[in-house]
Design an enzyme around this catalytic site. Sequence first.
Site, PDB file in Angstrom:
ATOM      1  N   GLY A 123       0.834  -1.208   0.000  1.00 20.98           N
ATOM      2  CA  GLY A 123       0.000   0.000   0.000  1.00 20.98           C
ATOM      3  C   GLY A 123       0.862   1.249   0.000  1.00 20.98           C
ATOM      4  N   HIS A 124       1.874   1.275   0.873  1.00 20.41           N
ATOM      5  CA  HIS A 124       2.789   2.420   0.897  1.00 20.41           C
ATOM      6  C   HIS A 124       3.502   2.564  -0.457  1.00 20.41           C
ATOM      7  CE1 HIS A 124       2.886   1.313   5.371  1.00 20.41           C
ATOM      8  NE2 HIS A 124       2.440   2.547   5.376  1.00 20.41           N
ATOM      9  N   GLU A 184      -6.414   6.334   0.672  1.00 23.12           N
ATOM     10  CA  GLU A 184      -7.861   6.292   0.922  1.00 23.12           C
ATOM     11  C   GLU A 184      -8.195   5.387   2.107  1.00 23.12           C
ATOM     12  OE1 GLU A 184      -9.856   4.959  -2.594  1.00 23.12           O
ATOM     13  OE2 GLU A 184     -11.870   5.239  -1.745  1.00 23.12           O
TER      14      GLU A 184
HETATM   15  P1  AMP Z   1       0.661   4.514   7.822  1.00 22.57           P
HETATM   16  O1  AMP Z   1       2.088   4.132   7.672  1.00 22.57           O
HETATM   17  O2  AMP Z   1      -0.243   3.386   8.173  1.00 22.57           O
HETATM   18  O3  AMP Z   1       0.464   5.744   8.672  1.00 22.57           O
HETATM   19  O4  AMP Z   1       0.184   4.950   6.371  1.00 22.57           O
HETATM   20  C1  AMP Z   1       0.905   5.891   5.610  1.00 22.57           C
HETATM   21  C2  AMP Z   1       0.086   6.240   4.387  1.00 22.57           C
HETATM   22  O5  AMP Z   1      -0.171   5.055   3.639  1.00 22.57           O
HETATM   23  C3  AMP Z   1      -1.287   6.836   4.745  1.00 22.57           C
HETATM   24  O6  AMP Z   1      -1.590   7.882   3.842  1.00 22.57           O
HETATM   25  C4  AMP Z   1      -2.207   5.661   4.573  1.00 22.57           C
HETATM   26  O7  AMP Z   1      -3.533   6.039   4.242  1.00 22.57           O
HETATM   27  C5  AMP Z   1      -1.560   4.921   3.424  1.00 22.57           C
HETATM   28  N1  AMP Z   1      -1.949   3.508   3.414  1.00 22.57           N
HETATM   29  C6  AMP Z   1      -1.984   2.664   4.479  1.00 22.57           C
HETATM   30  N2  AMP Z   1      -2.445   1.461   4.120  1.00 22.57           N
HETATM   31  C7  AMP Z   1      -2.708   1.536   2.783  1.00 22.57           C
HETATM   32  C8  AMP Z   1      -3.219   0.617   1.819  1.00 22.57           C
HETATM   33  N3  AMP Z   1      -3.558  -0.627   2.145  1.00 22.57           N
HETATM   34  N4  AMP Z   1      -3.352   1.041   0.543  1.00 22.57           N
HETATM   35  C9  AMP Z   1      -3.019   2.315   0.191  1.00 22.57           C
HETATM   36  N5  AMP Z   1      -2.538   3.230   1.054  1.00 22.57           N
HETATM   37  C10 AMP Z   1      -2.389   2.848   2.336  1.00 22.57           C
END
Ligand code: AMP
Length: 277
Positions: A33-34, A148
Amino acid sequence: MPILRNPEGLRSWRQRQRGSLALVPTMGHLHAGHISLLRLAQARAEQVLVSIYVNPLQFGPGEDFAAYPRSLESDLQQLAGHGCTAVFVPGDEDLYPRGATEQTRIVPPERLSNILCGAQRPGHFAGVATIVLKLLHLAQPDILVLGEKDFQQYRIVGQMLDDLNLSTQLLCGPTQRDEDGLALSSRNSRLTSAQRVLAPRLAAELRQLCQLPIGSPAQAPAQAARERLQAAGFRVDYLELRDSESLEPIAESRPGARWLLAARLGDVRLIDNMVIP
Ligand code: AMP
């Protein structure tokens, strides 16, 4: 790929850069996702800065700040392998030298931030808005890329950019999922194998709710889905239909409205959301 460790390092790196810059803020323990956000950023800007920082300001007492998964070495390898331009990896003392309690905070409007995740996590979105604004000031990006998956966060940051007259453009990348539908999340690695088998039910329930006939009431099917999840072993924090723009509750299924869900398996809190096509 330069690894910038503090605000001074980031500022002086930024001054030397020419061309457009996109910022992708993360808390690390990177997954596909990242990486999809990195790719989106690379398609829109000449350079991409990824930040990796588990922000203590957005965790409440008793939440999983200490247990949040961290894997900096492999994160850096992944980012270098995907052609990331630079990484910002600050420490707490770099970003909050006076300590978290003394930190000036950005307080988003209650209407957006005291609902859904904000109702269960008081102060969470003030912590999020504060770190995002600090990163924007330090990195001065042309584009900010968020996922999202954290839809309420995306909306709150969008409103902050607007309300504070920031010219950074906000982009939103679609949620990446495992083959069984589970939204990718760093927290998935904290699930036991039995919990990991259960976890895709969240996405399955959301998908089913999104398929309700347009115009049908939301409340009874939401309650039924909530009961199925509780019976399977989840503790459901919320499961609600909301307007994608205002995040206000919606009574009947309609295109563009969004189902949002937060539920716990043991002490792992998972969130997901889907829009009605
Ligand atoms: P985090 O490291 O969980 O704070 O996420 C960092 C960024 O990655 C944030 O903008 C999240 O919304 C995005 N993000 C987290 N999980 C996913 C995913 N499965 N698909 C797309 N973007 C994601």
